[in-house]
Design a protein around this motif. Sequence first.
Motif, PDB file in Angstrom:
ATOM      1  N   ILE A  85     -41.966  90.006  33.599  1.00 60.73           N
ATOM      2  CA  ILE A  85     -42.532  88.718  33.498  1.00 60.73           C
ATOM      3  C   ILE A  85     -42.454  87.836  34.743  1.00 60.73           C
ATOM      4  CG2 ILE A  85     -42.688  86.451  32.420  1.00 60.73           C
ATOM      5  CD1 ILE A  85     -41.284  87.845  29.805  1.00 60.73           C
ATOM      6  N   PHE A  86     -41.545  87.801  35.412  1.00 57.32           N
ATOM      7  CA  PHE A  86     -41.260  86.944  36.866  1.00 57.32           C
ATOM      8  C   PHE A  86     -42.442  87.903  37.819  1.00 57.32           C
ATOM      9  CE2 PHE A  86     -36.822  86.173  35.196  1.00 57.32           C
ATOM     10  CZ  PHE A  86     -37.189  84.652  34.772  1.00 57.32           C
ATOM     11  N   ARG A  87     -42.443  89.009  37.704  1.00 59.28           N
ATOM     12  CA  ARG A  87     -43.225  89.839  38.756  1.00 59.28           C
ATOM     13  C   ARG A  87     -44.627  89.567  38.323  1.00 59.28           C
ATOM     14  NH1 ARG A  87     -45.575  94.169  37.605  1.00 59.28           N
ATOM     15  NH2 ARG A  87     -44.385  94.782  35.846  1.00 59.28           N
ATOM     16  N   ALA A  88     -45.109  89.629  37.060  1.00 62.87           N
ATOM     17  CA  ALA A  88     -46.501  89.330  36.635  1.00 62.87           C
ATOM     18  C   ALA A  88     -46.801  88.061  37.031  1.00 62.87           C
ATOM     19  CB  ALA A  88     -46.663  89.426  35.172  1.00 62.87           C
TER      20      ALA A  88
ATOM     21  N   GLY B  68     -44.433  94.126  45.381  1.00 64.76           N
ATOM     22  CA  GLY B  68     -44.476  95.124  46.494  1.00 64.76           C
ATOM     23  C   GLY B  68     -43.502  96.176  46.744  1.00 64.76           C
ATOM     24  N   VAL B  69     -42.725  96.529  45.428  1.00 64.91           N
ATOM     25  CA  VAL B  69     -41.658  97.537  45.537  1.00 64.91           C
ATOM     26  C   VAL B  69     -42.479  98.853  45.252  1.00 64.91           C
ATOM     27  CG1 VAL B  69     -39.599  97.773  44.456  1.00 64.91           C
ATOM     28  CG2 VAL B  69     -40.093  95.810  44.556  1.00 64.91           C
TER      29      VAL B  69
ATOM     30  N   VAL C 270     -33.690 101.083  39.392  1.00 62.39           N
ATOM     31  CA  VAL C 270     -34.207 100.040  38.684  1.00 62.39           C
ATOM     32  C   VAL C 270     -35.577  99.688  39.086  1.00 62.39           C
ATOM     33  CG1 VAL C 270     -32.197  99.304  37.799  1.00 62.39           C
ATOM     34  CG2 VAL C 270     -32.989  98.049  39.857  1.00 62.39           C
ATOM     35  N   GLY C 271     -36.351  98.892  38.424  1.00 56.25           N
ATOM     36  CA  GLY C 271     -37.824  98.736  38.690  1.00 56.25           C
ATOM     37  C   GLY C 271     -37.951  97.303  39.600  1.00 56.25           C
TER      38      GLY C 271
ATOM     39  N   CYS D  33     -40.491  86.587  47.363  1.00 54.98           N
ATOM     40  CA  CYS D  33     -40.821  87.832  46.307  1.00 54.98           C
ATOM     41  C   CYS D  33     -40.467  88.921  46.798  1.00 54.98           C
ATOM     42  CB  CYS D  33     -42.242  87.645  45.974  1.00 54.98           C
ATOM     43  SG  CYS D  33     -42.491  86.321  44.784  1.00 54.98           S
ATOM     44  N   GLN D  34     -40.927  89.170  48.303  1.00 61.42           N
ATOM     45  CA  GLN D  34     -40.538  90.351  48.996  1.00 61.42           C
ATOM     46  C   GLN D  34     -39.234  90.690  49.362  1.00 61.42           C
ATOM     47  OE1 GLN D  34     -43.014  90.068  52.520  1.00 61.42           O
ATOM     48  NE2 GLN D  34     -45.038  90.302  51.386  1.00 61.42           N
ATOM     49  N   ALA D  35     -38.500  89.453  49.821  1.00 57.18           N
ATOM     50  CA  ALA D  35     -37.273  89.591  49.927  1.00 57.18           C
ATOM     51  C   ALA D  35     -36.052  90.000  48.871  1.00 57.18           C
ATOM     52  CB  ALA D  35     -36.469  88.253  50.616  1.00 57.18           C
TER      53      ALA D  35
END
Length: 639
Positions: A579-582, A398-399, A409-410, A391-393
């Motif tokens: 959605i993936f981030r959440a 964590g952005v 972009v977000g 998720c970090q890579a």
Amino acid sequence: MELASEKLRKELEEELKLSTDQLRGHAWYHGCLPRKDAESLLQEDGEFLIRDSRSSTGDYVLSCFWSGQALHFKIIRVVLRPRKGYSRTLFQFEQEQFDNVPALVRFYVGNRKVVSDSSGAVVSRPVNRTVPLRWLEERYSQPPGPIKKDGAPARRFSFRTASEEMVEANLLRTKDRSGSDPSSLDQLDRKPSLPSAHSDSNLLTGSPEPSPGAQDRNSLPPLSPVFRTGSDPILRPKTPTSHAHGGLALSGSEGRLHSKAPPKPLRAPSVLVSDYCELVPRAPEGPRSHVERLQAEERWRGRAHITETTFGFLDSDGSLPSPQTGDAVEEPGFERPLLETVSSFQPRLFRSLLLPPDNKPLDPKALRNLKSLFAQHDCRTTAFHILQVDCQAARITGVSKEQRQAMGVGSGLELITLPQGQQLRKDLLERHHLIALGIAVDILGCTGAVAERAAALHKIIQVAVELWRSAGDLFAFSAVMEALQLPQITRLEQTWRHLRQNHTQSAIAFEKELKPLLGRLNRAEGNVVPSLKEVCVPPLLPLLCLMEGEERWGESEETCEVLLRVLEAARSIATNASIFRANAEAKLQGFQASPELLEAFKTEFALLLFWGSRGAEADRTERHRKFDRILTVLSQKLE
């Protein structure tokens, strides 16, 4: 009387059974109801009805009650002509545009949105008719207007832009409009209203309303109602002649140029009739980010049309959710995204807890420490450590705000679909391959008995299962499966035979579930998970390979279909980035990671472990080619 009332009631019921997209099928549509009668039906704030405009045939009016008074808004009709021979009509008040009036009413009533900013009027309660439209048409069939000598009402000309109304009103034909001869222009006796459609070619005419003292001005020739585009002058007749419809006509020899050219017509639809409340149309606010544009397009698939107006993609929903829910303030202005040219993985700057400074490739002591570290944690915990690093890579979690500004972009899931995301795509391809190499080293490093290698193989298969079902990390799942299908691993026949004999469930899961799943992921086929809410890192490898030109599908009859599915999957990945981030944040909430195990799955650690501090930054292709030889040698020594 009772029979007549029953007949009207049944006729009304049949009328209201029409499709919801048809205006006649709604009881709040009152047809040709006059203004005064409409106002008498409106008593409380929020009450409304829709009726026909009696001053502009073919248009519709919203009559409502607000702040103690009756208000009337003419619904703006926008005619779009994206290509020759085709037009599309939309309806709006000030911003939102709809294919039909019922959709417009549903939106404003359902969302309690103000009709106009200046009035603040909100419509919420419809005033329904109790008689069919036929009864209203028969009762109010005599529209106000000029009267002919025989006592019949004069024919009214409308400002409609639809083709059938243009025929009825005998408007200027295209061939007559191309020259400067005014002989074919229809002359009427009042100035027209400004057009309400985005087209310079709409020539609009109208009939007059009787006014006091009109006879006193009969000696003066009226102005031509024909507006011409650009700075062409208004045509004015020198001698009026009779016309078949009660108007005046110009002949080519009698016309002369007006002394002053008229102003150019407005490019935006407007309502400047004093009898109606003023509306100020404006273009809908565009989406603020790449993912919002994709979300808007997804909602309008099958309906959106790119037009020649300035409205772009027509969107019925003016408020789009931001992909970053924590940011309530819009970023001021536009900032050009930064083009990354250097990898985000910097082994020189990496400070390791498991490797000594200036380490050599495949340091034996480091490999033994890694095996001991993996043995201390179960498969599910290992899968969640991999998920956190992935998720970090991939810049899913964590952005920071500064990173989002630099990317434009977000999320990294949006960035990899854009041209400026090339470096991130290369980094993720590197990470995917290094995860596979790490799995291969773990298996081939078991130089003892076959049972030891089979046990390692069994645990890795269980890690793949946990990455799929528990962590929802399909990126790492495909990397682990790629390692298990490397030639150096598949040739270990004794190891696989021992796995089937002593770890039968893992062998069955690998053959019957995991391998077919990997095939569907690589071909972007169907839903690979029961629900989108279970995925944290989507399958990125097919998209990364496609965008970077790495061949994975070969030449077959299905290659084009696979490419199209991969592109469709890429669109879905960018659209659902939030959605993936959440999902990832929810799964990792409260997870306590081990610093040593977390480091073991970082890309910088793998670069230093496999190639040492000196070779970690060498050319990627050369590094991988040499390491492939090492794996081949290790595999041949084992069996």
